[in-house]
Design an enzyme around this catalytic site. Structure first.
Site, mmCIF file in Angstrom:
data_model
loop_
_atom_site.group_PDB
_atom_site.id
_atom_site.type_symbol
_atom_site.label_atom_id
_atom_site.label_comp_id
_atom_site.label_asym_id
_atom_site.label_seq_id
_atom_site.Cartn_x
_atom_site.Cartn_y
_atom_site.Cartn_z
ATOM 1 N N CYS A 87 0.847 -1.272 0.028
ATOM 2 C CA CYS A 87 -0.012 -0.171 0.068
ATOM 3 C C CYS A 87 0.884 1.283 0.078
ATOM 4 C CB CYS A 87 -1.134 -0.155 0.948
ATOM 5 S SG CYS A 87 -0.258 -0.052 2.882
ATOM 6 N N HIS A 135 -2.227 0.408 6.933
ATOM 7 C CA HIS A 135 -2.794 0.377 5.572
ATOM 8 C C HIS A 135 -3.257 1.849 5.202
ATOM 9 C CE1 HIS A 135 -4.224 -1.253 1.768
ATOM 10 N NE2 HIS A 135 -5.278 -0.744 1.768
ATOM 11 N N HIS A 154 -6.147 2.158 -3.540
ATOM 12 C CA HIS A 154 -5.173 1.396 -2.847
ATOM 13 C C HIS A 154 -4.561 0.013 -3.352
ATOM 14 C CE1 HIS A 154 -8.115 -1.354 -0.760
ATOM 15 N NE2 HIS A 154 -8.920 -0.587 -1.681
#
Length: 156
Positions: free
Chosen positions: A54, A105, A117
């Site tokens: 990510c 994340h 993402h």
């Protein structure tokens, strides 16, 4: 008189149609960079189009538009200024706690409740912030772009 009003309405309609067409046909630099890597597989530690995690995805996309960011999610979460969820704009970074250890994340807010993402299960994708999974894990957002940078990369 009816003919003049009809002509004015027709010209107004043509102007609206052609102007709207040019706006909708264009794409921001940010959206273009994300679109080019959609579907790229997830790769832990990945920072290239061979595979992204990510934070590697975020770093890569912003590097393409001349914005340098740190490598890790935790460091990226310290950049810029905090922004409230209700005030998000395209290019803001959104952060989540997906493993119970704090920020783990991140993604790029794209507007209209969507963010891009690199998902561990699906690679680079677009998701809705309103999905229950992300609502429950949302932590914060950071605005890393100055107003000038924002207009540069979010407009055609």
């Amino acid at each position: 008189m009816k003919k003049i009003i009809g002509s004015i309405l027709f010209l107004t309609l043509l102007t609206v149609v052609f102007n709207a067409g040019s706006v909708f046909a264009s794409e921001s630099a940010l959206q273009s960079e994300v679109d080019q890597v959609l579907g790229t597989p997830y790769l832990y530690g990945g920072t290239t189009t061979e595979g992204f995690d990510c934070s590697g995805f975020i770093q890569y996309v912003f590097k393409q538009v001349d914005v340098d960011l740190p490598r890790t999610t935790k460091l990226q979460a310290k950049e810029g200024v905090k922004v409230e969820k209700k005030n998000l704009r395209s290019g803001d970074l959104v952060f989540f706690n997906t493993d119970g250890t704090g920020i783990s994340h991140a993604g790029i807010y794209m507007g209209n409740g969507l963010f891009s993402h690199s998902s561990a299960s699906k690679g680079v994708q677009i998701s809705k912030l309103s999905e229950e999974y992300y609502v429950e894990r949302y932590v914060t957002a950071r605005r890393i772009l100055s107003d000038d940078e924002y207009y540069k990369i979010t407009k055609e």
